[in-house]
Design an enzyme around this catalytic site. Structure first.
Site, PDB file in Angstrom:
ATOM      1  N   HIS A  63      16.221 -25.458   0.946  1.00 34.22           N
ATOM      2  CA  HIS A  63      15.491 -25.777  -0.293  1.00 34.22           C
ATOM      3  C   HIS A  63      16.070 -24.866  -1.367  1.00 34.22           C
ATOM      4  CE1 HIS A  63      12.260 -27.895   2.016  1.00 34.22           C
ATOM      5  NE2 HIS A  63      12.601 -26.999   2.937  1.00 34.22           N
ATOM      6  N   PHE A  64      16.948 -25.403  -2.203  1.00 27.96           N
ATOM      7  CA  PHE A  64      17.617 -24.586  -3.217  1.00 27.96           C
ATOM      8  C   PHE A  64      16.897 -24.628  -4.574  1.00 27.96           C
ATOM      9  CE2 PHE A  64      22.185 -24.144  -1.304  1.00 27.96           C
ATOM     10  CZ  PHE A  64      21.666 -23.330  -0.305  1.00 27.96           C
ATOM     11  N   ASP A 311      16.050 -23.483   7.095  1.00 25.64           N
ATOM     12  CA  ASP A 311      14.903 -23.844   6.250  1.00 25.64           C
ATOM     13  C   ASP A 311      14.773 -22.850   5.093  1.00 25.64           C
ATOM     14  OD1 ASP A 311      12.745 -25.296   5.307  1.00 25.64           O
ATOM     15  OD2 ASP A 311      11.296 -24.393   6.694  1.00 25.64           O
ATOM     16  N   HIS A 315      11.002 -17.799  -2.490  1.00 25.93           N
ATOM     17  CA  HIS A 315       9.902 -17.602  -3.446  1.00 25.93           C
ATOM     18  C   HIS A 315      10.060 -16.208  -4.025  1.00 25.93           C
ATOM     19  CE1 HIS A 315       7.768 -21.175  -2.003  1.00 25.93           C
ATOM     20  NE2 HIS A 315       8.000 -20.765  -0.779  1.00 25.93           N
TER      21      HIS A 315
END
Length: 446
Positions: A63-64, A311, A315
């Site tokens: 998730h870039f 994965d 954040h």
């Protein structure tokens, strides 16, 4: 012509390690031999000095964060971290903002990557309860697959209509990748903990809220549906011992219709680590018990689990420092995934050949990626030199993630990635990513 010669390498490919040289012309491997002679005036020469030369790792789940969440990470920053970690190709997920659930938004992400990515790239098309028509327009030649969230996710991406789910499984010939957690089970567990703790639920309860039962119930349903419809199913980030009962090692990978992935964090951490790491290791699915970790390792080594991925889901520290209920799930991993697996090699848990099988060869096979994942003549020169005896410590100043932190911070790895080549170009050496956006769109033999 770009000509590169890598000499004196321990070349790791298809279950063997042999000493030799590799010659690259432009973006392809053109010769592999025990000795290749060339003058420095004819090509750039890199002496691997007896270190490992492996194919660039292929991370099938990242998730870039671009578009829409770029304060956490973006294609440029996270692909830089990936190549520094020996990952030369990535497959990114659709839960950006807006969600990649139309062909238009999907193609916009490809355009962003074409301008910004240091690594090779592909993006998954996202499925929802009401976008089957868009899903069926997906081109199998240049899109990795279809992603379905069977547990809650960003926006409208939870697919909880069983009739729609069966239609998707029945209608597309493409690989369907799923996140499996049963939403009802999780909600019921969460209500119990809120009743007991109010807003002060400890993070140590995370694996009990997003429980073994939630994972198994969802995974078993997805597998049953795949068997019923004949769909090509790939289950992401498995986290429990119980789920390993659902998979087989009796079929060669090339013949499997149902394949499985495990992530670095589920192989490294256990629920015992919540006491010290807190929300930094809050992932969905949750990091579970030491026994779950033990059985995941067993399944990885015996062939029930086919792929190791990350994965990667950054954040900010500010977001992670919030209370358990507010802190988002996910963490950054692409820069440290390969060296983490080499740490397991040093611990006697896995061979170098098996690391390459699970991180390079098998993702290429499962997704049918064109000319990548192997060190072969005619293949793209995505190559990584790995020194397994050059320790380094993870510190703020050498973390390349935009979020600026790592769950491995303070840990000293025995292994260092010294050089990364993407499509024949040296993009990383000595802790420095060169300003070369060498990444290309992945293509698929379908």
């Amino acid at each position: 012509m770009n000509r590169v010669l890598i000499k004196n390498a321990k070349i790791v490919n298809e279950g063997t390690i042999f000493e030799g040289d590799v010659l690259i012309e432009n973006d392809l491997i053109v010769e592999i031999a025990e000795t290749i002679s060339a003058k420095s005036s004819e090509c750039m020469i890199y002496d691997a000095e007896g270190n490992y030369l492996i194919p660039g790792a292929i991370d099938d789940q990242v998730h870039f964060r671009e578009p829409g969440l770029t304060h956490k990470g973006d294609i440029e920053s996270e692909s830089k971290a990936a190549v520094a970690g020996g990952i030369t190709s990535f497959i990114e997920q659709p839960n950006t903002i807006p969600n990649a659930v139309t062909q238009e938004v999907l193609e916009q992400k490809y355009q962003l990557a074409a301008e910004k990515s240091y690594a090779n790239y592909s993006f998954m098309m996202g499925a929802t309860n009401d976008n089957l028509e868009e899903v069926l327009k997906t081109n199998p030649k240049n899109v990795a697959g279809i992603k379905i969230f069977l547990g809650s996710s960003t926006g409208n991406m939870l697919v909880d209509n069983e009739a729609i789910l069966e239609r998707i499984f029945s209608s597309t010939p493409m690989l369907i990748a799923v996140h499996c957690e049963d939403e009802t089970t999780i909600k019921n567990n969460l209500e119990k903990y809120i009743a007991e703790f109010g807003d002060d639920i400890p993070v140590t309860a995370h694996h009990l809220i997003r429980s073994e039962e939630a994972c198994y119930l969802s995974s078993s349903k997805a597998i049953a549906l795949a068997k019923k419809t004949g769909a090509r199913l790939h289950i992401f980030h498995l986290s429990t011992a119980k789920e390993m009962e659902l998979f087989t090692n009796k079929i060669p990978l090339e013949e499997k219709k149902i394949t499985a992935e495990v992530c670095i964090h589920h192989l490294w951490f256990s629920n015992d680590d919540y006491a010290t790491k807190g929300n930094l290791i809050k992932w969905n699915p949750a990091v579970k018990t030491a026994n779950d970790r033990k059985v995941l390792w067993e399944a990885l080594l015996d062939g029930r689990i086919d792929v190791i991925a990350t994965d990667h889901a950054p954040h900010t520290l500010e977001e992670k420092k919030q209370s358990y209920l507010k802190a988002p799930s996910g963490g950054p991993l692409v820069q440290h995934a390969v060296v983490a697996m080499f740490e397991a090699y040093h611990q006697g848990k896995i061979s170098v050949e098996k690391i390459v099988e699970k991180m390079c060869h098998n993702p290429a096979k499962i997704f049918k990626i064109e000319k990548r994942g192997f060190i072969k003549v005619g293949y793209f020169a995505d190559l990584v030199i790995v020194n397994s005896g050059l320790p380094w410590s993870v510190k703020k100043e050498n973390i390349l993630y935009k979020c600026g932190w790592s769950p491995f911070e303070g840990f000293t790895f025995k292994t260092r990635i010294t050089h990364t080549f993407v499509n024949g170009q040296l993009v990383y050496a000595a802790f420095k990513v060169k300003n070369i956006r060498a990444g290309k769109r992945l293509l698929f033999n379908r």
